[in-house]
Scaffold this motif. Structure first.
Motif, PDB file in Angstrom:
ATOM      1  N   GLY A 264       6.922 -22.206  37.250  1.00  0.00           N
ATOM      2  CA  GLY A 264       7.498 -23.539  37.220  1.00  0.00           C
ATOM      3  C   GLY A 264       7.455 -24.277  38.541  1.00  0.00           C
ATOM      4  N   TYR A 265       6.831 -23.695  39.535  1.00  0.00           N
ATOM      5  CA  TYR A 265       6.684 -24.374  40.817  1.00  0.00           C
ATOM      6  C   TYR A 265       5.342 -25.098  40.838  1.00  0.00           C
ATOM      7  CZ  TYR A 265      10.695 -21.948  42.835  1.00  0.00           C
ATOM      8  OH  TYR A 265      11.955 -21.496  43.111  1.00  0.00           O
ATOM      9  N   SER A 266       5.281 -26.195  41.538  1.00  0.00           N
ATOM     10  CA  SER A 266       4.032 -26.949  41.669  1.00  0.00           C
ATOM     11  C   SER A 266       3.014 -26.120  42.432  1.00  0.00           C
ATOM     12  CB  SER A 266       4.282 -28.250  42.426  1.00  0.00           C
ATOM     13  OG  SER A 266       5.288 -28.994  41.781  1.00  0.00           O
ATOM     14  N   THR A 267       1.746 -26.332  42.128  1.00  0.00           N
ATOM     15  CA  THR A 267       0.703 -25.624  42.854  1.00  0.00           C
ATOM     16  C   THR A 267       0.008 -26.560  43.837  1.00  0.00           C
ATOM     17  OG1 THR A 267      -1.306 -24.305  42.704  1.00  0.00           O
ATOM     18  CG2 THR A 267      -1.055 -26.023  41.051  1.00  0.00           C
ATOM     19  N   PRO A 268      -0.256 -26.094  45.049  1.00  0.00           N
ATOM     20  CA  PRO A 268      -1.040 -26.892  45.992  1.00  0.00           C
ATOM     21  C   PRO A 268      -2.543 -26.668  45.806  1.00  0.00           C
ATOM     22  CG  PRO A 268      -0.276 -24.928  47.069  1.00  0.00           C
ATOM     23  CD  PRO A 268       0.298 -24.899  45.663  1.00  0.00           C
ATOM     24  N   ASN A 269      -2.906 -25.753  44.912  1.00  0.00           N
ATOM     25  CA  ASN A 269      -4.303 -25.414  44.671  1.00  0.00           C
ATOM     26  C   ASN A 269      -4.923 -26.530  43.828  1.00  0.00           C
ATOM     27  OD1 ASN A 269      -6.651 -24.273  43.284  1.00  0.00           O
ATOM     28  ND2 ASN A 269      -5.989 -22.300  44.130  1.00  0.00           N
ATOM     29  N   THR A 270      -5.724 -27.398  44.452  1.00  0.00           N
ATOM     30  CA  THR A 270      -6.222 -28.596  43.763  1.00  0.00           C
ATOM     31  C   THR A 270      -7.099 -28.255  42.568  1.00  0.00           C
ATOM     32  OG1 THR A 270      -7.988 -28.774  45.409  1.00  0.00           O
ATOM     33  CG2 THR A 270      -6.039 -30.137  45.757  1.00  0.00           C
ATOM     34  N   ASP A 271      -7.898 -27.206  42.659  1.00  0.00           N
ATOM     35  CA  ASP A 271      -8.714 -26.819  41.503  1.00  0.00           C
ATOM     36  C   ASP A 271      -7.844 -26.211  40.409  1.00  0.00           C
ATOM     37  OD1 ASP A 271     -11.072 -27.777  42.616  1.00  0.00           O
ATOM     38  OD2 ASP A 271     -11.569 -25.850  43.537  1.00  0.00           O
ATOM     39  N   GLY A 272      -6.816 -25.471  40.801  1.00  0.00           N
ATOM     40  CA  GLY A 272      -5.870 -24.925  39.833  1.00  0.00           C
ATOM     41  C   GLY A 272      -5.079 -26.038  39.160  1.00  0.00           C
ATOM     42  N   TYR A 273      -4.688 -27.033  39.928  1.00  0.00           N
ATOM     43  CA  TYR A 273      -3.957 -28.191  39.395  1.00  0.00           C
ATOM     44  C   TYR A 273      -4.754 -28.858  38.277  1.00  0.00           C
ATOM     45  CZ  TYR A 273      -2.282 -33.023  39.245  1.00  0.00           C
ATOM     46  OH  TYR A 273      -1.824 -34.245  38.826  1.00  0.00           O
ATOM     47  N   LYS A 274      -6.061 -28.984  38.461  1.00  0.00           N
ATOM     48  CA  LYS A 274      -6.913 -29.626  37.452  1.00  0.00           C
ATOM     49  C   LYS A 274      -6.929 -28.850  36.138  1.00  0.00           C
ATOM     50  CE  LYS A 274      -9.916 -31.462  41.065  1.00  0.00           C
ATOM     51  NZ  LYS A 274     -11.211 -31.294  41.731  1.00  0.00           N
ATOM     52  N   LEU A 275      -6.611 -27.565  36.183  1.00  0.00           N
ATOM     53  CA  LEU A 275      -6.607 -26.738  34.975  1.00  0.00           C
ATOM     54  C   LEU A 275      -5.274 -26.768  34.224  1.00  0.00           C
ATOM     55  CD1 LEU A 275      -8.482 -23.590  36.357  1.00  0.00           C
ATOM     56  CD2 LEU A 275      -9.424 -25.450  34.958  1.00  0.00           C
ATOM     57  N   LEU A 276      -4.262 -27.363  34.836  1.00  0.00           N
ATOM     58  CA  LEU A 276      -2.956 -27.439  34.182  1.00  0.00           C
ATOM     59  C   LEU A 276      -3.015 -28.422  33.016  1.00  0.00           C
ATOM     60  CD1 LEU A 276      -0.679 -27.537  37.348  1.00  0.00           C
ATOM     61  CD2 LEU A 276      -0.900 -25.647  35.719  1.00  0.00           C
ATOM     62  N   PRO A 277      -2.172 -28.225  32.017  1.00  0.00           N
ATOM     63  CA  PRO A 277      -2.126 -29.185  30.911  1.00  0.00           C
ATOM     64  C   PRO A 277      -1.782 -30.581  31.444  1.00  0.00           C
ATOM     65  CG  PRO A 277      -0.805 -27.239  30.415  1.00  0.00           C
ATOM     66  CD  PRO A 277      -1.234 -27.127  31.852  1.00  0.00           C
ATOM     67  N   LYS A 278      -2.299 -31.595  30.802  1.00  0.00           N
ATOM     68  CA  LYS A 278      -2.066 -32.980  31.227  1.00  0.00           C
ATOM     69  C   LYS A 278      -0.568 -33.282  31.325  1.00  0.00           C
ATOM     70  CE  LYS A 278      -3.522 -37.726  30.087  1.00  0.00           C
ATOM     71  NZ  LYS A 278      -2.974 -38.250  31.284  1.00  0.00           N
ATOM     72  N   SER A 279       0.213 -32.742  30.411  1.00  0.00           N
ATOM     73  CA  SER A 279       1.664 -32.989  30.421  1.00  0.00           C
ATOM     74  C   SER A 279       2.297 -32.473  31.713  1.00  0.00           C
ATOM     75  CB  SER A 279       2.332 -32.351  29.209  1.00  0.00           C
ATOM     76  OG  SER A 279       2.127 -30.946  29.220  1.00  0.00           O
ATOM     77  N   VAL A 280       1.768 -31.381  32.258  1.00  0.00           N
ATOM     78  CA  VAL A 280       2.280 -30.831  33.519  1.00  0.00           C
ATOM     79  C   VAL A 280       1.765 -31.663  34.690  1.00  0.00           C
ATOM     80  CG1 VAL A 280       2.291 -28.818  35.051  1.00  0.00           C
ATOM     81  CG2 VAL A 280       2.493 -28.505  32.576  1.00  0.00           C
ATOM     82  N   ARG A 281       0.466 -31.937  34.705  1.00  0.00           N
ATOM     83  CA  ARG A 281      -0.128 -32.716  35.808  1.00  0.00           C
ATOM     84  C   ARG A 281       0.514 -34.094  35.930  1.00  0.00           C
ATOM     85  NH1 ARG A 281      -5.024 -31.529  33.209  1.00  0.00           N
ATOM     86  NH2 ARG A 281      -5.329 -33.768  32.941  1.00  0.00           N
ATOM     87  N   ASP A 282       0.885 -34.692  34.804  1.00  0.00           N
ATOM     88  CA  ASP A 282       1.447 -36.039  34.806  1.00  0.00           C
ATOM     89  C   ASP A 282       2.959 -36.065  34.995  1.00  0.00           C
ATOM     90  OD1 ASP A 282      -1.112 -36.980  34.429  1.00  0.00           O
ATOM     91  OD2 ASP A 282      -0.839 -37.437  32.295  1.00  0.00           O
ATOM     92  N   ASP A 283       3.594 -34.913  35.144  1.00  0.00           N
ATOM     93  CA  ASP A 283       5.041 -34.866  35.304  1.00  0.00           C
ATOM     94  C   ASP A 283       5.400 -35.233  36.742  1.00  0.00           C
ATOM     95  OD1 ASP A 283       7.745 -34.288  35.486  1.00  0.00           O
ATOM     96  OD2 ASP A 283       7.592 -32.501  34.232  1.00  0.00           O
ATOM     97  N   LYS A 284       5.831 -36.461  36.928  1.00  0.00           N
ATOM     98  CA  LYS A 284       6.123 -36.992  38.270  1.00  0.00           C
ATOM     99  C   LYS A 284       7.327 -36.324  38.921  1.00  0.00           C
ATOM    100  CE  LYS A 284       2.724 -39.825  38.016  1.00  0.00           C
ATOM    101  NZ  LYS A 284       1.457 -39.140  38.142  1.00  0.00           N
ATOM    102  N   GLN A 285       8.133 -35.594  38.126  1.00  0.00           N
ATOM    103  CA  GLN A 285       9.243 -34.860  38.726  1.00  0.00           C
ATOM    104  C   GLN A 285       8.723 -33.764  39.648  1.00  0.00           C
ATOM    105  OE1 GLN A 285      12.778 -34.326  35.701  1.00  0.00           O
ATOM    106  NE2 GLN A 285      10.826 -33.931  34.664  1.00  0.00           N
ATOM    107  N   PHE A 286       7.612 -33.130  39.245  1.00  0.00           N
ATOM    108  CA  PHE A 286       7.107 -31.975  39.970  1.00  0.00           C
ATOM    109  C   PHE A 286       5.797 -32.235  40.694  1.00  0.00           C
ATOM    110  CE2 PHE A 286       9.846 -30.560  36.547  1.00  0.00           C
ATOM    111  CZ  PHE A 286      10.819 -29.932  37.297  1.00  0.00           C
ATOM    112  N   TYR A 287       5.116 -33.306  40.321  1.00  0.00           N
ATOM    113  CA  TYR A 287       3.902 -33.737  41.013  1.00  0.00           C
ATOM    114  C   TYR A 287       4.073 -35.221  41.325  1.00  0.00           C
ATOM    115  CZ  TYR A 287       1.919 -29.256  39.706  1.00  0.00           C
ATOM    116  OH  TYR A 287       1.687 -27.907  39.576  1.00  0.00           O
ATOM    117  N   PRO A 288       4.962 -35.509  42.294  1.00  0.00           N
ATOM    118  CA  PRO A 288       5.307 -36.908  42.572  1.00  0.00           C
ATOM    119  C   PRO A 288       4.141 -37.684  43.183  1.00  0.00           C
ATOM    120  CG  PRO A 288       6.346 -35.467  44.171  1.00  0.00           C
ATOM    121  CD  PRO A 288       5.676 -34.578  43.162  1.00  0.00           C
ATOM    122  N   PRO A 289       4.216 -39.010  43.051  1.00  0.00           N
ATOM    123  CA  PRO A 289       3.164 -39.854  43.631  1.00  0.00           C
ATOM    124  C   PRO A 289       3.220 -39.846  45.160  1.00  0.00           C
ATOM    125  CG  PRO A 289       4.903 -41.200  42.685  1.00  0.00           C
ATOM    126  CD  PRO A 289       5.223 -39.781  42.332  1.00  0.00           C
TER     127      PRO A 289
END
Length: 166
Positions: free
Chosen positions: A109-134
């Motif tokens: 449940g922690y955000s990942t700094p791994n940019t390639d790993g981030y791209k593999l996360l479900p869209k709902s996770v990637r778009d969650d601004k609580q954990f991946y803020p702008p």
């Protein structure tokens, strides 16, 4: 976050003292129970802890204050006394593979700094601004500085005074 100005530190402690009647408890892990069970309406905690609480209480949200906050990181490090470097590097390389970084982020449940790993996360996770803020939110976050022992002692003393006041 990293002030060394004594007047600012005392002002912060005094503000905490004024807020103290609204504080249920000054605790660590116990906060998860308070929040999950609705016994406390607000807490300061890490994002990964928040995901656990939010999974138990749908009324909770993770919010970064608009004024800013601290930026923190979990780290994988090699102790100075380590001996099995081949195994250590195999593990580190394994954890840094994008598919494993993504799976780890989903699991803990922690955000990942791994940019390639981030791209593999479900869209709902990637778009969650609580954990991946702008970026505008990230720009207001500060990493803790390595303060002098004297200044750390002052922080600790003022915090202890607040806890005793509470």
């Amino acid at each position: 976050v990293n002030t060394t100005n004594t007047k600012e530190l005392i002002a912060a402690k005094n503000k905490l003292n004024r807020l103290s009647p609204n504080v249920k408890a000054v605790v660590a892990d116990e906060i998860k129970m308070y929040m999950a069970e609705g016994e406390a309406p607000i807490a300061v905690d890490w994002s990964g802890e928040a995901t656990e609480m939010m999974s138990q209480n749908a009324h909770l949200h993770y919010v970064v204050p608009t004024e800013g906050s601290n930026m923190w990181f979990d780290n994988l490090v090699i102790p100075k006394t380590a001996k099995h470097f081949k195994a250590i590097y195999a593990f580190l390389n394994f954890m840094n593979k994008p598919e494993n970084a993504a799976q780890n982020a989903k699991y803990i449940g922690y955000s990942t700094p791994n940019t390639d790993g981030y791209k593999l996360l479900p869209k709902s996770v990637r778009d969650d601004k609580q954990f991946y803020p702008p970026k505008r939110v990230l720009d207001k976050l500060e990493v803790y500085s390595n303060l002098s022992a004297k200044k750390v002692q002052q922080y600790n003393d003022l915090y202890l005074e607040f806890k005793m006041h509470h």
